[in-house]
Scaffold this active site. Structure first.
Site, short mmCIF file in Angstrom:
data_model
loop_
_atom_site.label_atom_id
_atom_site.label_comp_id
_atom_site.label_asym_id
_atom_site.label_seq_id
_atom_site.Cartn_x
_atom_site.Cartn_y
_atom_site.Cartn_z
N ARG A 187 -42.90 -6.17 -38.94
CA ARG A 187 -43.42 -6.20 -36.99
C ARG A 187 -44.08 -4.89 -36.55
NH1 ARG A 187 -40.67 -2.35 -33.38
NH2 ARG A 187 -39.64 -3.58 -31.48
N SER A 256 -31.70 -10.27 -32.72
CA SER A 256 -31.22 -8.69 -32.42
C SER A 256 -30.02 -8.39 -31.12
CB SER A 256 -32.56 -7.88 -31.82
OG SER A 256 -33.11 -7.34 -32.40
N LYS A 285 -37.10 1.55 -30.06
CA LYS A 285 -36.64 0.66 -28.99
C LYS A 285 -36.58 2.09 -27.50
CE LYS A 285 -35.73 -3.19 -30.44
NZ LYS A 285 -35.85 -4.48 -30.15
#
Length: 370
Positions: A187, A256, A285
Site C-alpha cells: 500500500r 475494505s 485512515k
C-alpha cells in the site's frame, strides 16, 4: 489402441517415408514432456493442496497421453543422438517458489501439447483434435490450480501485513516473512507509478520466495503488471465485477468494509475476502471514525468469506480483538514501525494460535458435556 497405432500409414500415403523417424521422435519426446509436467503438477495437487479433483484431472490426462504413447514411437527414441539433451536455460536451473515451479510446468505441458496437436495431424486423423482439447483442459487446470492455492493460503493466513512508506520497506517485509508471515499487501498512496511498479515487482519476488501471497492495493493495472496474487480495493475503487473481468478467476480480490451493509454488499459482489474496520482510530485512515469492536462481533457471526480485523491493532489490543471473535487480523504500524519485525510477527502468530487453541478446547468441552 490398434486404431491409434495405424498412424504411420498416413505418413507413407503422403510420400514422406523419410520423415517417419523424426516424426516419431517428436511425438515420443513431447508425450514424455507432457506426462512428466503433469506428474509434477499432480504431486503438488495431491500432497501440497490435498485436492482430489485437481489431482484426478492431472492423472486422467496422463493416462490419456499414455494411451497414445505407442511402442513404435518409443522404438524411434534416440537419446544419445539427440542434440537437445545438452540445451538448457538459466531459468530452468532454479525456481523462485512453488508458484514459479507450477507455472513453469503448466507452460511445459501446454507447449508439448501444441507440438503434439500439430505433428499429430501427420500421424493419426484424431490426434490433432484430441490434443487441442487437452491443451484447453490444461489452461483451465492452470487457472484452477492458481486460484485453489491462493484461496487455500488466504484461508490459512491469520496475519496480514499492509505496508506503509518506510525507508526499510523490503527489509521489514522480509523480516516479517522470516517470522512466518504469509500474506502481504503493498500500500503506497504517494509514490509515482514508476517507483511503485519497481517496488511492487521486488516485493512480489520476495513474497513468492517465501511462499507468501502478494496483494496490490487499489491498482488493478499494477497487480497485472507485476503478476500479483490479487488486489485490495477500497469502497471508492472500481466495482468488484469489473476488477474480476480484468484479473480473471485465478486472482484474489479483497474489499475494505466499515459496516454491515458494506460487508454484505462486498460478499454479494464476489469479494474473496474483506477487511473489517477500522477497529480503532488510525493515522492510516485520517478522519475515519472507528467501527469499533461491535462490528468485529457482527462479522464473526455473519461473514461467509475470510475477513481480517484491521485498524490500529497492535500487541497491546490484539487479545481484545480476538476475544470478540476475530480469527484473522491485518496490521500496519504494528509491524512496519517496530525495531524487530521478525519477533513481533512471531508474537502475533503465537498469540493468535494460542487463542484459537483455547477456543477449540472450550468448544470440545462444550460438545462433550452436551
Amino acid at each position: 489402441m490398434a486404431e491409434k497405432n495405424s498412424g504411420l500409414a498416413r505418413v507413407s500415403d503422403l510420400g514422406t517415408l523419410q520423415l517417419q523417424p523424426a516424426l516419431c521422435r517428436i511425438l515420443d519426446a513431447n508425450l514424455d514432456r507432457a506426462r512428466e509436467g503433469l506428474r509434477i503438477i499432480e504431486e503438488w495437487c495431491r500432497f501440497g493442496l490435498q485436492s482430489s479433483p485437481l489431482a484426478n484431472e492431472c492423472k486422467s490426462m496422463r493416462q490419456e497421453l499414455a494411451s497414445w504413447h505407442a511402442p513404435e514411437l518409443r522404438a524411434a527414441r534416440n537419446t544419445p543422438g539427440d542434440p537437445g539433451t545438452d540445451l538448457s536455460h538459466p531459468q530452468e536451473e532454479e525456481r523462485s517458489g512453488i508458484e514459479s515451479l507450477l507455472q513453469a510446468n503448466c507452460c511445459r505441458v501446454e507447449e508439448a501439447l501444441r507440438v503434439l496437436e500439430e505433428y499429430g495431424k501427420l500421424y493419426h486423423p484424431d490426434m490433432g483434435a484430441v490434443f487441442k482439447q487437452m491443451r484447453y483442459r490444461v489452461y483451465t487446470l492452470e487457472s484452477n490450480l492458481m486460484a485453489y492455492r491462493r484461496r487455500q493460503l488466504l484461508d490459512q493466513s491469520p496475519l496480514y501485513l499492509v505496508t506503509s512508506q518506510n525507508d526499510k520497506l523490503f527489509a521489514v517485509v522480509e523480516a516479517a516473512l522470516e517470522g512466518g508471515l504469509t500474506l502481504v499487501q503493498y500500500r503506497d498512496k504517494n509514490t509515482d507509478d514508476g517507483e511503485r511498479l519497481r517496488n511492487a515487482e521486488q516485493l512480489r519476488q520476495i513474497c513468492h520466495h517465501y511462499g507468501a501471497l502478494f496483494i496490490m492495493n487499489d491498482r488493478v493495472d499494477l497487480a497485472l503488471a507485476v503478476d500479483a496474487d490479487g488486489v485490495h480495493l477500497g469502497q471508492q475503487d472500481m466495482p468488484t465485477a469489473f476488477a474480476r473481468q480484468l484479473l480473471g478467476p485465478q486472482r484474489l480480490i479483497g474489499r475494505s468494509t466499515t459496516n454491515p451493509e458494506e460487508m454484505q454488499r462486498a460478499i454479494a459482489e464476489g469479494a474473496d475476502y474483506i477487511g473489517v474496520g477500522p477497529v480503532y482510530e488510525t493515522p492510516t485512515k485520517p478522519g475515519k471514525a472507528p467501527a469499533g469492536l461491535a462490528y468485529i462481533r457482527y462479522a464473526a457471526e455473519h461473514s461467509s468469506v475470510p475477513w481480517f480485523a484491521i485498524g490500529g491493532i497492535d500487541m497491546h489490543n490484539l487479545t481484545d480483538v480476538l476475544d470478540c471473535g476475530a480469527e484473522r487480523v491485518a496490521v500496519v504500524r504494528g509491524i512496519m514501525d517496530v525495531e524487530q519485525p521478525t519477533l513481533v510477527t512471531q508474537y502475533f502468530l503465537s498469540q493468535m494460535n494460542r487463542i484459537q487453541t483455547l477456543k477449540a478446547v472450550e468448544q470440545r468441552n462444550v460438545q462433550s458435556h452436551a
